[in-house]
Design an enzyme around this catalytic site. Structure first.
Site, short mmCIF file in Angstrom:
data_model
loop_
_atom_site.label_atom_id
_atom_site.label_comp_id
_atom_site.label_asym_id
_atom_site.label_seq_id
_atom_site.Cartn_x
_atom_site.Cartn_y
_atom_site.Cartn_z
N GLN A 4 22.86 1.57 34.90
CA GLN A 4 23.54 2.15 33.74
C GLN A 4 23.23 3.64 33.65
O GLN A 4 22.09 4.07 33.80
CB GLN A 4 23.16 1.43 32.45
CG GLN A 4 21.68 1.33 32.14
CD GLN A 4 21.43 0.57 30.84
OE1 GLN A 4 22.31 0.44 30.00
NE2 GLN A 4 20.22 0.06 30.69
N HIS A 16 28.21 1.66 34.39
CA HIS A 16 28.19 1.41 32.95
C HIS A 16 29.02 2.45 32.21
O HIS A 16 30.00 2.15 31.58
CB HIS A 16 26.77 1.34 32.40
CG HIS A 16 26.70 0.97 30.95
ND1 HIS A 16 26.69 1.92 29.93
CD2 HIS A 16 26.65 -0.22 30.34
CE1 HIS A 16 26.64 1.31 28.77
NE2 HIS A 16 26.61 0.01 28.97
N ASP A 56 31.56 -0.09 30.68
CA ASP A 56 31.49 -0.60 29.31
C ASP A 56 32.25 0.36 28.40
O ASP A 56 31.88 1.53 28.28
CB ASP A 56 30.04 -0.71 28.87
CG ASP A 56 29.87 -1.47 27.56
OD1 ASP A 56 30.88 -1.72 26.88
OD2 ASP A 56 28.71 -1.79 27.20
N GLU A 58 33.95 -4.01 30.50
CA GLU A 58 33.15 -4.71 29.48
C GLU A 58 33.59 -4.31 28.08
O GLU A 58 33.79 -3.13 27.80
CB GLU A 58 31.67 -4.37 29.67
CG GLU A 58 30.75 -5.05 28.67
CD GLU A 58 29.29 -4.77 28.92
OE1 GLU A 58 28.47 -4.99 28.00
OE2 GLU A 58 28.94 -4.33 30.04
N ASP A 63 31.10 -9.01 25.76
CA ASP A 63 29.88 -8.43 25.20
C ASP A 63 29.89 -8.58 23.69
O ASP A 63 29.17 -9.39 23.12
CB ASP A 63 29.75 -6.97 25.61
CG ASP A 63 28.48 -6.32 25.06
OD1 ASP A 63 27.59 -7.05 24.59
OD2 ASP A 63 28.36 -5.09 25.12
N GLN A 75 28.26 -11.27 29.50
CA GLN A 75 26.94 -10.65 29.48
C GLN A 75 26.01 -11.53 28.64
O GLN A 75 26.30 -11.84 27.49
CB GLN A 75 26.93 -9.24 28.88
CG GLN A 75 25.49 -8.72 28.88
CD GLN A 75 25.27 -7.33 28.33
OE1 GLN A 75 24.14 -6.87 28.31
NE2 GLN A 75 26.31 -6.67 27.91
N LYS A 100 22.98 -11.18 26.87
CA LYS A 100 22.23 -10.04 26.36
C LYS A 100 20.86 -10.55 25.93
O LYS A 100 20.65 -10.99 24.80
CB LYS A 100 22.98 -9.40 25.19
CG LYS A 100 22.82 -7.91 25.10
CD LYS A 100 23.81 -7.34 24.11
CE LYS A 100 23.80 -5.83 24.13
NZ LYS A 100 24.56 -5.27 25.26
#
Length: 434
Positions: free
Chosen positions: A176, A198, A240, A277, A311, A333, A335
């Site tokens: 990321q 990311h 993302d 994402e 997400d 994802q 998390k």
């Protein structure tokens, strides 16, 4: 061989995390950056500033043999958003860990990881379930205690608990970039990171009024990866967008304008695969699943090969089940801080088995080196599709921590497999190494 495995004490020490807590709602509503911070007032409960220091709670578990193992309670950067638990404040929860949590765990057999972790999941204080960050950190320490007591790796403890065959190679790491999305992506290319970057596309400015800025960035990724990457480098791009495609285009998501935009992203990434994402934030789990299904079906009908990553509103184990059952994403994802106990993340990965949804073992930049290493063991134990490099937003440190933990664990498992009955001295050495 006799081993003293009883848990004798649990301690908690407030500390820092690897990044910051950000009020996502305030940022999405247009808070302007002021250097590294943001101007304006927070809008999410618990925040004193839009960006404030990330905090953690270090948990030490003492065993009867005198060894001490550690886990770190940590919460995601965007705490309190998308249905997540509120902002985690370690000073508030340290007495809980040293009080009710310690009372429940002291005297228990450390080798019984799954039973101890499940007990923690069910524990309530004043009628309320423990904050996800508390369950996350204490369960890490319980995993370390079980590995210590059994003189084995955390990967093997998890594999036994989850009934899995661990991966034989490192799981692909997802780097990321943070806001330094060009320089950090170039670092990733040089190191041959398999999934990247990311991108942190969390504002209209970063995606473009019509999405054009993101398309330009993806095209740059495809070109620059081949200029800097190792021979035969085949990256997978993962961006993302924090719901910003929804902000730019709006619903319905299967209409031609939206599908054409995803086709443009696919073309910009060519010849490499791309996954997006959090394309939208529909406001709750049911609406989010409906929107993701609508978009995913629209892309499939049009033959557009962009994968969707769930997400927002996919936080708990039950959320993961709902997204997978609905076929709402190509990838979910998981998390890790939002699922609570670390074993719940492993169970969520397993839930994806046999479906057309892949499991991305994620988390947050706002974790610690301790929690990141534990997650590397979850990734190995479950052979997840990819695992996040964390903590921090500088890339290099998180990548080193996660990649090296997987490599050393695989090497240790290979060494351990060559000896059936280690001596007491060898067992002590192995336990100390983990």
């Amino acid at each position: 061989m006799e081993t003293e495995t009883e848990i004798t004490a649990v301690h908690a020490t407030p500390g820092y995390a690897g990044f910051f807590f950000d009020d996502q709602r305030a940022i999405k509503q247009g808070a302007r950056q002021d250097g590294f911070t943001y101007e304006g007032d927070p809008v999410t409960d618990g925040f004193d500033e839009i960006r404030q220091a990330g905090e953690s709670l270090v948990v030490d578990i003492e065993l009867e043999n005198g060894r001490v193992v550690r886990g770190d309670c940590a919460a995601v950067q965007y705490s309190g958003a998308g249905g997540r638990d509120p902002l985690f404040q370690p000073d508030e929860y340290a007495p809980v860990v040293e009080g009710p949590v310690a009372d429940a765990l002291e005297g228990r057999d450390a080798t019984a990881f799954l039973e101890n972790a499940d007990l923690l999941e069910q524990l309530a204080v004043d009628g309320d379930r423990l904050h996800t960050a508390v369950r996350y950190g204490v369960s890490q320490a319980l995993l370390g205690a079980a590995a210590e007591a059994r003189a084995t790796t955390k990967t093997d403890v998890l594999a036994d608990a989850l009934d899995t065959d661990p991966a034989s190679e490192p799981v692909p790491v997802f780097g990321q970039s943070g806001d330094d999305r060009y320089t950090n992506a170039e670092k990733m290319f040089v190191k041959g990171v398999p999934v990247l970057p990311h991108g942190l596309i969390n504002s209209v400015e970063k995606i473009g009024e019509d999405g054009e800025t993101l398309c330009e960035y993806v095209a740059w990724l495809a070109q620059r990866s081949q200029e800097l990457g190792p021979d035969d480098y085949q990256p997978r791009f993962h961006v993302d967008v924090y719901g910003m495609i929804g902000e730019v285009f709006g619903a319905p998501y299967d209409r031609e304008e939206v599908i054409d935009y995803f086709a443009a992203l696919e073309e910009a990434a060519s010849p490499y695969p791309i996954q997006i994402e959090g394309p939208m934030d529909a406001g709750d789990r049911v609406a989010q699943i409906d929107a993701m299904v609508e978009l995913r079906e629209g892309l499939a009908d049009a033959g557009v090969g962009v994968d969707l990553v769930a997400d927002e509103w996919c936080n708990t184990f039950e959320d993961v089940q709902a997204f997978v059952d609905a076929g709402a994403a190509d990838i979910v994802q998981i998390k890790t801080p939002d699922l609570g106990g670390i074993h719940r993340s492993g169970q969520a990965v397993r839930y994806c088995e046999g479906t057309d949804t892949r499991a991305y073992l994620g988390g947050t930049c706002n974790e610690t080196a301790t929690s990141a290493r534990v997650c590397a063991h979850v990734a190995l134990a479950t052979d997840a599709a990819q695992v996040l490099a964390k903590p921090g937003m500088g890339f290099d440190e998180g990548y080193m921590i996660v990649e090296n933990e997987m490599r050393r664990t695989l090497a240790r498992r290979a060494r351990d497999g060559t000896r059936e009955n280690p001596t007491d001295a060898e067992t002590d050495e192995l336990a100390a190494d983990d």
